[in-house]
Design a protein around this motif. Structure first.
Motif, short mmCIF file in Angstrom:
data_model
loop_
_atom_site.label_atom_id
_atom_site.label_comp_id
_atom_site.label_asym_id
_atom_site.label_seq_id
_atom_site.Cartn_x
_atom_site.Cartn_y
_atom_site.Cartn_z
N PHE A 85 0.83 -1.20 0.00
CA PHE A 85 0.00 0.00 0.00
C PHE A 85 0.87 1.25 0.00
CE2 PHE A 85 -3.17 -2.97 1.92
CZ PHE A 85 -4.09 -2.87 0.89
N ALA A 86 0.50 2.19 -0.86
CA ALA A 86 1.25 3.44 -1.00
C ALA A 86 0.27 4.58 -1.22
CB ALA A 86 2.21 3.33 -2.19
N VAL A 87 0.81 5.79 -1.16
CA VAL A 87 0.00 6.98 -1.47
C VAL A 87 0.73 7.80 -2.52
CG1 VAL A 87 -1.07 7.10 0.81
CG2 VAL A 87 1.07 8.33 0.39
N ARG B 183 -5.89 9.18 7.76
CA ARG B 183 -7.18 8.49 7.87
C ARG B 183 -7.13 7.13 7.17
NH1 ARG B 183 -12.22 12.38 6.68
NH2 ARG B 183 -13.27 10.56 7.55
N ALA B 184 -6.52 7.08 5.99
CA ALA B 184 -6.42 5.82 5.25
C ALA B 184 -5.51 4.83 5.99
CB ALA B 184 -5.88 6.08 3.85
N MET B 185 -4.40 5.32 6.55
CA MET B 185 -3.48 4.46 7.29
C MET B 185 -4.14 3.92 8.55
SD MET B 185 -0.10 6.81 6.77
CE MET B 185 0.85 6.03 8.07
N ARG B 186 -4.94 4.76 9.20
CA ARG B 186 -5.63 4.31 10.40
C ARG B 186 -6.61 3.19 10.06
NH1 ARG B 186 -8.84 3.09 14.20
NH2 ARG B 186 -10.02 4.46 15.56
N VAL C 275 3.74 4.35 4.97
CA VAL C 275 3.50 4.00 3.58
C VAL C 275 4.55 4.67 2.70
CG1 VAL C 275 1.00 3.62 3.76
CG2 VAL C 275 1.88 5.94 3.37
N PRO C 276 4.89 4.07 1.56
CA PRO C 276 5.77 4.76 0.62
C PRO C 276 4.98 5.80 -0.16
CG PRO C 276 5.15 2.61 -0.25
CD PRO C 276 4.56 2.70 1.12
N VAL C 277 5.65 6.87 -0.50
CA VAL C 277 5.08 7.90 -1.38
C VAL C 277 5.65 7.64 -2.76
CG1 VAL C 277 4.83 10.35 -1.84
CG2 VAL C 277 4.96 9.53 0.53
N VAL C 278 4.78 7.32 -3.72
CA VAL C 278 5.24 6.90 -5.03
C VAL C 278 4.85 7.91 -6.09
CG1 VAL C 278 5.19 4.44 -4.44
CG2 VAL C 278 3.15 5.52 -5.38
N SER C 279 5.63 7.94 -7.14
CA SER C 279 5.35 8.84 -8.27
C SER C 279 4.47 8.12 -9.28
CB SER C 279 6.66 9.27 -8.94
OG SER C 279 7.37 8.13 -9.40
N GLY C 280 3.73 8.88 -10.06
CA GLY C 280 2.91 8.31 -11.11
C GLY C 280 1.74 7.51 -10.60
N GLU D 233 -10.64 6.31 -2.89
CA GLU D 233 -9.57 5.49 -2.34
C GLU D 233 -8.27 6.28 -2.31
OE1 GLU D 233 -9.78 2.53 -1.02
OE2 GLU D 233 -11.92 2.36 -1.41
N ILE D 234 -7.60 6.27 -1.17
CA ILE D 234 -6.33 6.97 -1.01
C ILE D 234 -5.15 6.02 -1.22
CG2 ILE D 234 -4.89 8.30 0.57
CD1 ILE D 234 -7.37 9.76 -0.44
N LEU D 235 -5.26 4.82 -0.68
CA LEU D 235 -4.18 3.84 -0.77
C LEU D 235 -4.21 3.15 -2.13
CD1 LEU D 235 -4.40 2.19 2.76
CD2 LEU D 235 -2.84 3.99 1.99
N VAL D 236 -3.04 3.03 -2.75
CA VAL D 236 -2.91 2.36 -4.04
C VAL D 236 -1.83 1.30 -3.92
CG1 VAL D 236 -3.63 4.40 -5.32
CG2 VAL D 236 -1.20 4.04 -4.87
N ASP D 237 -1.81 0.37 -4.86
CA ASP D 237 -0.75 -0.64 -4.91
C ASP D 237 0.50 0.03 -5.49
OD1 ASP D 237 0.91 -2.79 -5.12
OD2 ASP D 237 -0.48 -4.04 -6.26
#
Length: 404
Positions: free
Chosen positions: A262-264, A275-278, A285-290, A298-302
């Protein structure tokens, strides 16, 4: 972490490992008569269990001051205590006889002279608990409007937020004579920290590590996963640890698992990320580009297959003074410039531990040859892998002896 041995003691320890005369094996130790180098090497590696059994948690916790707040302290006071002490969690103390400790525990501090109980530790609170409470604003129908209601929400007593994160649901203690090997078993199951009594009321011959434990002591120390990792890092070149530290990180299940990481995205607001992490019980979470929003709010992405730019952790906000917290919650996670700790899939356990200790992080992101996110290795994974290596090598040694 406290110094475990004097330099002279370390020198003597190394000398005892290497020996002084005769043939040498691959680790520098003497070969017994008629013993092959391969068998001798296995004997040296299997000695890791012995080393981890000899070390007691009291040694590692020595000098680790327990930071605590009273149960009546506000969240604002608690956040300032985290900031002032530079710690990730604080113990919450209450008068005895009025509370049930987290997980049913009964961890008491007693007067060293009279034995009378002075306080009861009812739980631990970290920054994620505080942020989870803030993130609940607007969901409970109390008229709050997210970050605009922060002052009122930070004025509640700290006792009201115990257990908001999974880590806070239990309170662990470890007997001072618990071996490092047994401690690693506890920490390999996801326990991040434990209290170690200065003097335990439990029977020294019955060493236990349980959540529902009645304990009374004149004082306590704090032992964390990072203390164990620092110990392994400090002794990484000892003969007994070399084999475990040279294992590839694929032995850490989280690094090669097919499950999503899970990343943002870098544009996600801190408040939304919290809120999403809770909701997902995530501490970081990692902060990813693109990474575009997944849709549907939905806030969390793969994050797999995307480039990691930064890491966002609840402990990032520990360094934020309460007066600045409102403005911080409204910015994007990309504005937290925490260095990324990443490792290639071919890295060894020792190399990942080096990164974790050097960056003082609790997780290292695993990336492929193109630098794209492939997995994650946590301190829990590292402790589990080293402990499994120690147990496996001891079983191998017993197999050699049985066949002899």
């Amino acid at each position: 972490m406290a110094q475990l041995s004097a330099p002279a003691d370390d020198h003597l320890h190394q000398e005892s490992l290497r020996g002084h005369a005769g043939d040498k094996d691959a680790t520098g130790g003497d070969l017994a008569a008629g013993e092959s180098a391969d068998v001798s090497s296995k004997r040296a590696r299997a000695g890791l269990c012995g080393v981890l059994r000899e070390r007691k948690v009291a040694e590692l916790a020595s000098g680790r001051r327990l930071v605590e707040v009273p149960y009546t302290a506000t969240l604002a006071h608690t956040a300032n205590a985290l900031l002032a002490a530079g710690v990730s969690a604080v113990a919450v103390a209450a008068p005895p006889g009025h509370w049930i400790g987290a997980g049913g525990s009964m961890i008491l501090e007693s007067d060293p002279a009279t034995g009378a109980v002075r306080k009861h530790y009812i739980g631990m609170v970290n920054m994620l608990d505080i942020l989870a409470h803030i993130a609940d604003a607007g969901d409970d129908g109390d008229g709050g409007e997210g970050v605009d209601d922060i002052d009122r929400r930070m004025a509640v007593p700290v006792s009201s937020v115990i257990g908001h994160s999974l880590e806070g649901l239990t309170l662990w203690t470890l007997h001072p004579n618990t071996s490092l090997l047994d401690c690693m078993e506890t920490f390999s199951k996801g326990v991040h920290r434990a209290l170690v009594p200065v003097e335990s009321s439990a029977d020294d011959n019955v060493v236990v590590a349980a959540v529902e434990l009645v304990e009374s002591s004149p004082g306590y120390r704090m032992l964390t996963q990072m203390d164990v990792i620092r110990f392994l890092h400090a002794h990484a070149h000892d003969a007994e640890l070399r084999h475990a530290m040279s294992r590839p990180i694929r032995h850490a299940a989280a690094a090669g698992a097919d499950a999503a990481v899970f990343a943002v995205s870098s544009t996600t607001k801190v408040f939304d990320a919290v809120r999403a992490m809770r909701a997902a019980s995530l501490a970081a979470v990692p902060v990813v580009s693109g990474a575009a929003d997944a849709g549907g709010g939905e806030i969390l992405v793969d994050g797999r297959g995307k480039r990691v730019e930064e890491t966002f952790s609840a402990t990032d906000l520990r360094d934020c003074h309460v007066s600045e917290l409102r403005s911080w919650l409204g910015i994007s996670v990309a504005e937290f410039k925490e260095n990324v700790a990443a490792a290639r899939r071919r890295c060894t356990v020792g190399e990942v531990i080096e990164k974790a200790v050097g960056r003082h992080v609790h997780r290292v992101w695993v990336v492929d040859e193109e630098g794209l996110l492939a997995g994650v290795v946590s301190l829990t994974d590292l402790i589990r892998v080293v402990r499994e290596a120690a147990i496996g090598e001891e079983m191998e040694l017993h197999g050699i002896d049985a066949a002899a």
